[in-house]
Design an enzyme around this catalytic site. Structure first.
Site, PDB file in Angstrom:
ATOM      1  N   CYS A  43       9.140  35.967  12.812  1.00 43.91           N
ATOM      2  CA  CYS A  43       7.846  35.400  13.201  1.00 43.91           C
ATOM      3  C   CYS A  43       6.728  35.961  12.331  1.00 43.91           C
ATOM      4  CB  CYS A  43       7.590  35.694  14.680  1.00 43.91           C
ATOM      5  SG  CYS A  43       5.975  35.176  15.243  1.00 43.91           S
ATOM      6  N   CYS A  48       6.426  31.992  11.961  1.00 42.07           N
ATOM      7  CA  CYS A  48       5.214  31.455  12.587  1.00 42.07           C
ATOM      8  C   CYS A  48       3.922  31.856  11.870  1.00 42.07           C
ATOM      9  CB  CYS A  48       5.097  31.947  14.033  1.00 42.07           C
ATOM     10  SG  CYS A  48       6.646  32.266  14.866  1.00 42.07           S
ATOM     11  N   LYS A  51       3.547  30.950   8.005  1.00 42.84           N
ATOM     12  CA  LYS A  51       3.550  29.473   7.978  1.00 42.84           C
ATOM     13  C   LYS A  51       2.190  28.926   8.415  1.00 42.84           C
ATOM     14  CE  LYS A  51       4.247  27.511  11.629  1.00 42.84           C
ATOM     15  NZ  LYS A  51       5.420  27.079  12.345  1.00 42.84           N
ATOM     16  N   TYR A 177      11.336  20.581  12.594  1.00 46.91           N
ATOM     17  CA  TYR A 177       9.949  21.028  12.632  1.00 46.91           C
ATOM     18  C   TYR A 177       9.573  21.858  11.404  1.00 46.91           C
ATOM     19  CZ  TYR A 177      10.568  25.902  14.330  1.00 46.91           C
ATOM     20  OH  TYR A 177      10.859  27.232  14.447  1.00 46.91           O
ATOM     21  N   GLU A 181       6.649  20.853   8.683  1.00 52.61           N
ATOM     22  CA  GLU A 181       5.490  21.727   8.468  1.00 52.61           C
ATOM     23  C   GLU A 181       5.270  21.995   6.982  1.00 52.61           C
ATOM     24  OE1 GLU A 181       5.545  24.082  12.731  1.00 52.61           O
ATOM     25  OE2 GLU A 181       6.628  24.962  11.072  1.00 52.61           O
TER      26      GLU A 181
HETATM   27  C1  LIG Z   1       9.548  29.000   8.870  1.00 55.67           C
HETATM   28  C2  LIG Z   1       9.597  29.303  10.346  1.00 55.67           C
HETATM   29  C3  LIG Z   1       8.535  28.949  11.149  1.00 55.67           C
HETATM   30  C4  LIG Z   1       8.579  29.231  12.505  1.00 55.67           C
HETATM   31  N1  LIG Z   1       7.519  28.850  13.268  1.00 55.67           N
HETATM   32  C5  LIG Z   1       7.526  29.107  14.592  1.00 55.67           C
HETATM   33  C6  LIG Z   1       6.403  28.750  15.395  1.00 55.67           C
HETATM   34  O1  LIG Z   1       5.426  28.171  14.921  1.00 55.67           O
HETATM   35  N2  LIG Z   1       6.445  29.068  16.709  1.00 55.67           N
HETATM   36  C7  LIG Z   1       7.520  29.702  17.278  1.00 55.67           C
HETATM   37  O2  LIG Z   1       7.502  29.971  18.474  1.00 55.67           O
HETATM   38  N3  LIG Z   1       8.596  30.045  16.535  1.00 55.67           N
HETATM   39  C8  LIG Z   1       8.616  29.764  15.208  1.00 55.67           C
HETATM   40  N4  LIG Z   1       9.692  30.140  14.440  1.00 55.67           N
HETATM   41  C9  LIG Z   1      10.865  30.765  15.106  1.00 55.67           C
HETATM   42  C10 LIG Z   1      10.629  32.238  15.370  1.00 55.67           C
HETATM   43  O3  LIG Z   1      10.203  32.880  14.201  1.00 55.67           O
HETATM   44  C11 LIG Z   1      11.920  32.868  15.889  1.00 55.67           C
HETATM   45  O4  LIG Z   1      12.400  32.099  16.977  1.00 55.67           O
HETATM   46  C12 LIG Z   1      11.707  34.299  16.352  1.00 55.67           C
HETATM   47  O5  LIG Z   1      11.186  35.093  15.316  1.00 55.67           O
HETATM   48  C13 LIG Z   1      13.050  34.887  16.823  1.00 55.67           C
HETATM   49  O6  LIG Z   1      12.881  36.223  17.198  1.00 55.67           O
HETATM   50  P1  LIG Z   1      14.135  37.198  17.306  1.00 55.67           P
HETATM   51  O7  LIG Z   1      13.637  38.446  17.916  1.00 55.67           O
HETATM   52  O8  LIG Z   1      15.254  36.495  17.940  1.00 55.67           O
HETATM   53  O9  LIG Z   1      14.591  37.447  15.796  1.00 55.67           O
HETATM   54  P2  LIG Z   1      13.777  37.914  14.529  1.00 55.67           P
HETATM   55  O10 LIG Z   1      12.327  37.863  14.741  1.00 55.67           O
HETATM   56  O11 LIG Z   1      14.327  37.162  13.382  1.00 55.67           O
HETATM   57  O12 LIG Z   1      14.175  39.453  14.384  1.00 55.67           O
HETATM   58  C14 LIG Z   1      15.437  39.862  14.028  1.00 55.67           C
HETATM   59  C15 LIG Z   1      15.330  41.160  13.272  1.00 55.67           C
HETATM   60  O13 LIG Z   1      16.596  41.784  13.219  1.00 55.67           O
HETATM   61  C16 LIG Z   1      16.767  42.416  11.967  1.00 55.67           C
HETATM   62  N5  LIG Z   1      18.202  42.579  11.770  1.00 55.67           N
HETATM   63  C17 LIG Z   1      19.146  41.601  11.720  1.00 55.67           C
HETATM   64  N6  LIG Z   1      20.373  42.141  11.621  1.00 55.67           N
HETATM   65  C18 LIG Z   1      20.201  43.492  11.614  1.00 55.67           C
HETATM   66  C19 LIG Z   1      21.099  44.604  11.556  1.00 55.67           C
HETATM   67  N7  LIG Z   1      22.414  44.408  11.524  1.00 55.67           N
HETATM   68  N8  LIG Z   1      20.584  45.842  11.552  1.00 55.67           N
HETATM   69  C20 LIG Z   1      19.237  46.043  11.617  1.00 55.67           C
HETATM   70  N9  LIG Z   1      18.344  45.040  11.699  1.00 55.67           N
HETATM   71  C21 LIG Z   1      18.815  43.778  11.703  1.00 55.67           C
HETATM   72  C22 LIG Z   1      16.107  41.455  11.005  1.00 55.67           C
HETATM   73  O14 LIG Z   1      15.728  42.100   9.805  1.00 55.67           O
HETATM   74  C23 LIG Z   1      14.891  40.985  11.816  1.00 55.67           C
HETATM   75  O15 LIG Z   1      13.766  41.771  11.564  1.00 55.67           O
HETATM   76  C24 LIG Z   1       9.685  29.894  13.073  1.00 55.67           C
HETATM   77  C25 LIG Z   1      10.755  30.288  12.259  1.00 55.67           C
HETATM   78  C26 LIG Z   1      10.716  29.984  10.915  1.00 55.67           C
HETATM   79  C27 LIG Z   1      11.858  30.399  10.038  1.00 55.67           C
END
Ligand SMILES: Cc1cc2nc3c(=O)[nH]c(=O)nc-3n(C[C@H](O)[C@H](O)[C@H](O)COP(=O)(O)OP(=O)(O)OC[C@H]3O[C@@H](n4cnc5c(N)ncnc54)[C@H](O)[C@@H]3O)c2cc1C
Length: 452
Positions: A43, A48, A51, A177, A181
């Protein structure tokens, strides 16, 4: 009871992991978060936030184009992509610090490195081993790459944020989406933009009126929207003049940049999950129960890696729920109802609740209200772009099941309406609400006659 280094080990300092860690620490747990990349996750670093900053930049381009209708002289402002990227990077670095400080303040240990499971309670980070009574997988997802010939010449959303220059011609593959965008952003900033989508209509899972309306809007903007075709191969054009993407209908498109936005896959490979008995589904997502618990009692999974809806507020809500389940007085089930969703395309799209198709499932009878109109702003700007608002209402109960909008500020407007939908508002409640004039949002309370 066995002695562990921490009560909770969180793998991944993204939206879900950080929230879970902070809530668990507030509940008295000794918590460590392991992060291999930048704190804040997708994010903050590649989703998010960056972007939306790029979309804001693109909105200026539209405002400059609209300004002559309001008495301004025609201007072609000088735009500096590297400067925008540098400013964006500065803001992201600031947010990384904010996240790190938040963990520190909560008393959460931040361990840098890539985590792999050694056994059910132990994780290795390089040569170091740490153990946890509970372990939370919050590893997120990564963009899917294409395995077609020449697929390596294309980029994904991850690389957009550090492009050295603004491409003159862009081909977006995938009209979900994220694809929409970036397509909107590049188009508004002046790039010749082509959108290639394998289904017969853009934006699967959105309401059919929204999908049709938006495809029309994009075509009016001069975007080449091709549906029902796939990219079969990519190769360099002669003399290095860009990339040629060959399509399944025999045609091809030439551009400087091909960007695949074809979905995301959970980042669950290579960290030893099947080895310790954690079940994954066919897409590699961690199978969880209603509490976010995996097939191992003390290992939980939240956010993008558990196969649910991939949005930041979902990851955050799940992180909070599992922390309370682990350390609070009673288990908290994860439930997502009426999730508001936005596409920060230009113009934006947002909705909350059901699409008309979802609402009709099971034979439910509906009243559908819809209005398409030219927003007041475009009376003078001359921009040929209409707004769409739509309400899906259960005919029997008169409850509003879904609100949909395409138009400027749609995400801001739908966030407000999400409260009403969540509370079970009826069409009569909408009708009794006074409009706020003159706005596009007032259309939602002045829809009088059902179109279906
Ligand atoms: C281009 C784009 C635009 C988006 N826009 C929106 C939006 O407008 N609104 C919205 O609500 N959502 C949006 N999203 C989706 C949103 O970013 C994700 O749903 C959200 O960040 C997921 O959070 P998370 O905690 O599951 O994973 P993440 O935020 O991806 O965190 C996972 C973390 O784990 C770490 N990691 C992974 N494996 C390991 C490991 N083995 N050891 C140590 N660290 C590790 C990674 O480095 C990362 O930092 C967007 C996504 C993208 C790609």
């Amino acid at each position: 009871m066995a002695d562990y280094d921490f009560d909770l080990l969180v793998i991944g300092a993204g939206s879900g992991g950080v929230r879970a860690a902070r809530v668990a620490a507030e509940l008295g747990a000794r918590v460590a978060v392991i992060e291999s990349g930048k704190v804040g996750g997708t994010c903050v670093n590649a989703g998010c936030v960056p972007k939306k900053l790029l979309v804001y930049a693109a909105e200026f381009a539209r405002a400059f184009a609209d300004a002559p209708g309001y008495g301004y002289a025609h201007v072609t402002p000088a735009f500096d992509w590297p400067r925008l990227i540098a400013h964006k990077d500065r803001e992201i670095a600031r947010l990384n610090q904010v996240y790190e400080r938040a963990l520190q303040t909560a008393g959460v240990a931040l361990l840098r490195g890539y985590a792999r499971f050694e056994d059910e309670h132990t994780v290795s980070i390089g040569a170091r081993r740490v153990s946890g009574r509970f372990i939370l997988l919050a590893v997120g997802s990564a963009p899917r790459k294409s395995d077609i010939p020449g697929g390596e010449l294309a980029i994904t959303s991850d690389e957009v944020f550090s492009l050295a220059r603004l491409p003159e011609r862009v081909t977006l593959v995938g009209a979900g989406y994220i694809g929409l965008e970036f397509a909107g952003m590049f188009r508004a900033l002046g790039a010749v933009t082509q959108l290639v989508h394998h289904r017969d209509q853009i934006l699967s899972h959105f309401d059919h009126d929204v999908r049709e309306h938006m495809a029309g809007v994009l075509r009016k903007q001069g975007m080449d929207v091709r549906c029902g075709v796939e990219v079969r191969r990519i190769e360099r054009a002669r003399a290095g003049q860009g990339l040629i993407a060959e399509l399944s209908d025999g045609s091809s498109v030439l551009s400087d940049l091909v960007l695949f936005a074809i979905g995301r896959a959970p980042r669950t490979a290579g960290i030893g999950l099947p080895e310790i008995g954690i079940e994954l589904d066919d897409d590699g997502a961690v199978r969880v129960d209603e509490y976010g618990r995996s097939s191992i009692e003390h290992v939980f999974a939240v956010g993008d890696c558990n196969g649910g809806t991939t949005l930041t507020p979902i990851a955050i809500a799940e992180g909070q729920a599992v922390a309370r389940t682990m350390f609070g007085p009673a288990p908290v089930p994860i439930e997502h109802r009426n999730v508001p969703t936005a596409v920060f395309s230009l113009p934006a799209i947002a909705h909350v609740g059901m699409t008309e198709e979802e609402a009709r499932e099971g034979g439910r009878e509906l009243d559908v209200y819809r209005s398409q109109f030219t927003p007041l702003k475009h009376a003078l700007s001359g921009r040929d772009e209409q707004c769409l608002v739509k309400l899906v209402v259960d005919r029997r109960t008169q409850r509003v099941l879904g609100c949909h909008m395409v138009g400027a500020d749609a995400p801001e407007i739908i966030q407000g309406l999400a409260i009403a939908v969540h509370m079970g508002a009826t069409k009569a409640d909408f009708d009794r609400t006074l409009g706020l004039h003159p706005t596009a949002a007032e259309e939602f309370v002045t829809l009088r006659r059902a179109v279906r």
